[in-house]
Design a protein around this motif. Structure first.
Motif, PDB file in Angstrom:
ATOM      1  N   SER A   1      -9.367   8.283  11.938  1.00 43.12           N
ATOM      2  CA  SER A   1     -10.491   9.360  12.374  1.00 43.12           C
ATOM      3  C   SER A   1     -10.808  10.378  11.373  1.00 43.12           C
ATOM      4  CB  SER A   1      -9.994   9.810  13.574  1.00 43.12           C
ATOM      5  OG  SER A   1      -8.912  10.734  13.545  1.00 43.12           O
ATOM      6  N   ARG A   2     -11.874  11.139  11.497  1.00 39.45           N
ATOM      7  CA  ARG A   2     -12.083  12.333  10.459  1.00 39.45           C
ATOM      8  C   ARG A   2     -11.213  13.429  10.949  1.00 39.45           C
ATOM      9  NH1 ARG A   2     -16.548  13.136   7.646  1.00 39.45           N
ATOM     10  NH2 ARG A   2     -17.465  11.258   8.636  1.00 39.45           N
TER      11      ARG A   2
ATOM     12  N   ALA B   1     -11.086  12.764   4.881  1.00 43.04           N
ATOM     13  CA  ALA B   1     -11.846  13.878   5.646  1.00 43.04           C
ATOM     14  C   ALA B   1     -13.342  13.584   5.606  1.00 43.04           C
ATOM     15  CB  ALA B   1     -11.452  15.317   5.343  1.00 43.04           C
TER      16      ALA B   1
ATOM     17  N   GLU C   1     -18.324   6.855   8.400  1.00 41.36           N
ATOM     18  CA  GLU C   1     -17.460   5.886   9.584  1.00 41.36           C
ATOM     19  C   GLU C   1     -18.047   4.155   9.068  1.00 41.36           C
ATOM     20  OE1 GLU C   1     -17.183   5.746  14.287  1.00 41.36           O
ATOM     21  OE2 GLU C   1     -17.695   7.614  13.371  1.00 41.36           O
TER      22      GLU C   1
END
Length: 197
Positions: free
Chosen positions: A29-30, A139, A143
């Motif tokens: 995930s970010r 970061a 996606e």
């Protein structure tokens, strides 16, 4: 040193997973990438003496670059004499250098490495900054969108994640989910392991 041979000898799966596990979703995930970036920046700041009390020369106000140079001098002296500093430092450099392959593969999978000079410039900007560059990529990376189809033989595959250019009209690229090998198919139901020309 345990990860160094693994990173050097591994081959990377080019297919896109259709349903990642909860753990893989969290790690990919970010938010986790931003956490890693901030943690890395904090570790760099701590290691460079940014948070250390200024006890140089009786606590006078030295600029950060003088303090950094002082800690670098201490590190070099420790590196030359203490194995517990030497070995992890060498391991850090080896892991940093070997992270180029997974970084390249991830950038390619997400559509950033198309062979253009600008793509290589971005890759080098992420790669040439140890840890911070890779954490920045984690970061900011886009996606991953799996494009999964089943061909006439029922083989489920990731389509087009690694296409190297335009295919002839009607042809599409896929990756065999079982073997990871690339194959090609068209709307007439024909399949080929060789790239059509």
């Amino acid at each position: 040193f345990g990860l160094t041979p693994y990173l050097a000898l591994t081959s990377y799966d080019q297919s896109v997973p259709t349903a990642p596990s909860a753990a893989a979703s969290f790690v990919g995930s970010r938010a986790f990438g931003i956490f890693q970036l901030l943690s890395t920046l904090g570790a760099y700041g701590y290691a460079s003496g940014f948070f250390a009390p200024n006890d140089l020369n009786g606590g006078s106000d030295f600029p950060v670059d003088v303090i950094f140079a002082y800690f670098l001098k201490l590190f070099v002296a420790d590196f030359q004499t203490i194995k517990l500093v030497n070995i992890p430092s060498c391991d850090f450099v080896a892991l940093w250098m070997l992270s180029s392959k997974p970084l390249y593969e991830d950038m390619k999978r997400r559509g950033w490495m198309k062979g253009e000079i600008a793509d290589w410039g971005l890759f080098l900007s992420f790669m040439l900054t140890p840890l911070i560059g890779v954490c920045t990529w984690l970061a900011v990376r886009p996606e991953l969108k799996p494009a999964v189809v089943a061909n006439s033989q029922g083989v489920v595959a990731d389509v087009g994640a690694f296409s190297d250019g335009a295919l002839p009209a009607g042809w599409q690229a896929g990756t065999d989910a079982a073997t990871g090998d690339s194959y090609y198919y068209n709307d007439k139901g024909e399949t080929s392991w060789e790239r059509p020309s």
